[in-house]
Design an enzyme around this catalytic site. Sequence first.
Site, PDB file in Angstrom:
ATOM      1  CB  VAL A 113      -2.012  11.464 -14.431  1.00 57.44           C
ATOM      2  CG1 VAL A 113      -2.454  12.548 -13.455  1.00 57.44           C
ATOM      3  CG2 VAL A 113      -0.847  11.947 -15.264  1.00 57.44           C
ATOM      4  CG  ASP A 158       6.078  10.954  -9.560  1.00 55.51           C
ATOM      5  OD1 ASP A 158       6.436  10.238 -10.516  1.00 55.51           O
ATOM      6  OD2 ASP A 158       4.964  10.839  -9.006  1.00 55.51           O
ATOM      7  N   GLY A 164      -0.971   3.170  -5.399  1.00 56.43           N
ATOM      8  CA  GLY A 164      -1.117   1.769  -5.029  1.00 56.43           C
ATOM      9  C   GLY A 164      -0.948   0.865  -6.227  1.00 56.43           C
ATOM     10  CG  LEU A 193      -8.363   8.750 -10.131  1.00 57.30           C
ATOM     11  CD1 LEU A 193      -8.027  10.010  -9.345  1.00 57.30           C
ATOM     12  CD2 LEU A 193      -9.650   8.142  -9.613  1.00 57.30           C
ATOM     13  CE  LYS A 207       1.995  10.922 -10.342  1.00 60.56           C
ATOM     14  NZ  LYS A 207       1.508  10.646  -8.970  1.00 60.56           N
ATOM     15  CB  VAL A 213       5.563  -3.106  -6.195  1.00 60.74           C
ATOM     16  CG1 VAL A 213       4.190  -2.997  -5.541  1.00 60.74           C
ATOM     17  CG2 VAL A 213       6.630  -3.346  -5.132  1.00 60.74           C
ATOM     18  CB  VAL A 214       3.593  -1.606 -10.845  1.00 58.67           C
ATOM     19  CG1 VAL A 214       2.563  -1.464 -11.960  1.00 58.67           C
ATOM     20  CG2 VAL A 214       3.467  -0.439  -9.882  1.00 58.67           C
ATOM     21  CB  ALA A 238      -3.451   5.065  -9.700  1.00 55.76           C
TER      22      ALA A 238
END
Length: 363
Positions: free
Chosen positions: A153, A222, A341, A157, A226, A26-27, A155
């Site tokens: 971490v 997970d 996402g 930011l 992070k 997906v990524v 996505a």
Amino acid sequence: MSKVTRIRTPAAGTRGGRIALLGTGVVGSAVVARYRQLAERGVALPPFAWLSNSRVQVANEGSLESAIATAHAAPRRTGTVPPWAEGEALARGDIVIDATASDTVAGWHPEWLARGIHVVTANKLGAGGDLTRAQAIVDAQREGGRYGDSATVGAGLPLLRLLRELVAGGDRIHAVEGMLSGSLGWLLSRFDDTRPFSDLVREARDAGYTEPDPRVDLSGEDVRRKLLILARASGAMLEARDVRVSSLVPDALRDAAPDEVDARLAALDAPLRERFLTAYRSDARLCFVARFDAGRGASVALRALPLSNPLVSGHGTENRAAIFSDRYREQPLVVQGPGAGAEVTAAALLDDVLRIARAAPHA
């Protein structure tokens, strides 16, 4: 050596070394789509050399969309050596995009960096795994390879970058506290006792917000990775065992076989309902919070936070983190935004690619 599938088309971009993508899920697919969008806007990008998954390496001699379709259609391999390790080699100045969750791939990060190959990653098992590996990644960058990990971490930011800039400027980080799981944030922001928590877990799983086995998200492992990445960026070189993790997964669900997980999700309902009602009666909200305090320890757990807490106002898959330091002692610096996402993760990966290419176009 296995055969490399080659597809004819013009290479895209002209800047820096070449890009090699590991992971076509997906990524990885979102990275290809984002790369195409940027190229069509005229953004100067390094050329895409090849992409690879666990089955095949595909050279970019055709459209990237065709290349990724070929990778998806490749049959399963029986060998133990991954295609990217025996196919077309990487050279100094190339940029590897790690869009996997593979421990094997993460183990190669120090090796590539030491050879002057840049690494851009969403894989948390590099900087957020074993401390020896994380330190090897830091040390290997002295050989010329640059490491882009903003997608690990939040996505993309600017949380990691802010922490590193504060430390580089002489600020001391006292604590970082945050909601770092987009999937758990989505679940807990929707849980209001009108539906069983297990129903929300199924909805999140089917929408792709959690892993196919939602125990991966609910366990807190997970989030532990992070938090380790954030703590290490702040100067606290924690081991995984230094982070106390309180899993949301009850024993009956933890011990279930993969094909029994869906039927046993109801084991979540009674404990989560009790926690919700206790928080509600105290004008608090349930949040899955990661926190480390310099010199005091680190934890990942479900907590009931008062509504005045700056972490509480997040919604959906948002990540929120509060940084306490010498500079931000009384009122923390709060960073918030989309934390999950494929599209935002892909954008973060290619942002790092562009930063590396522009900083060292001839590396």
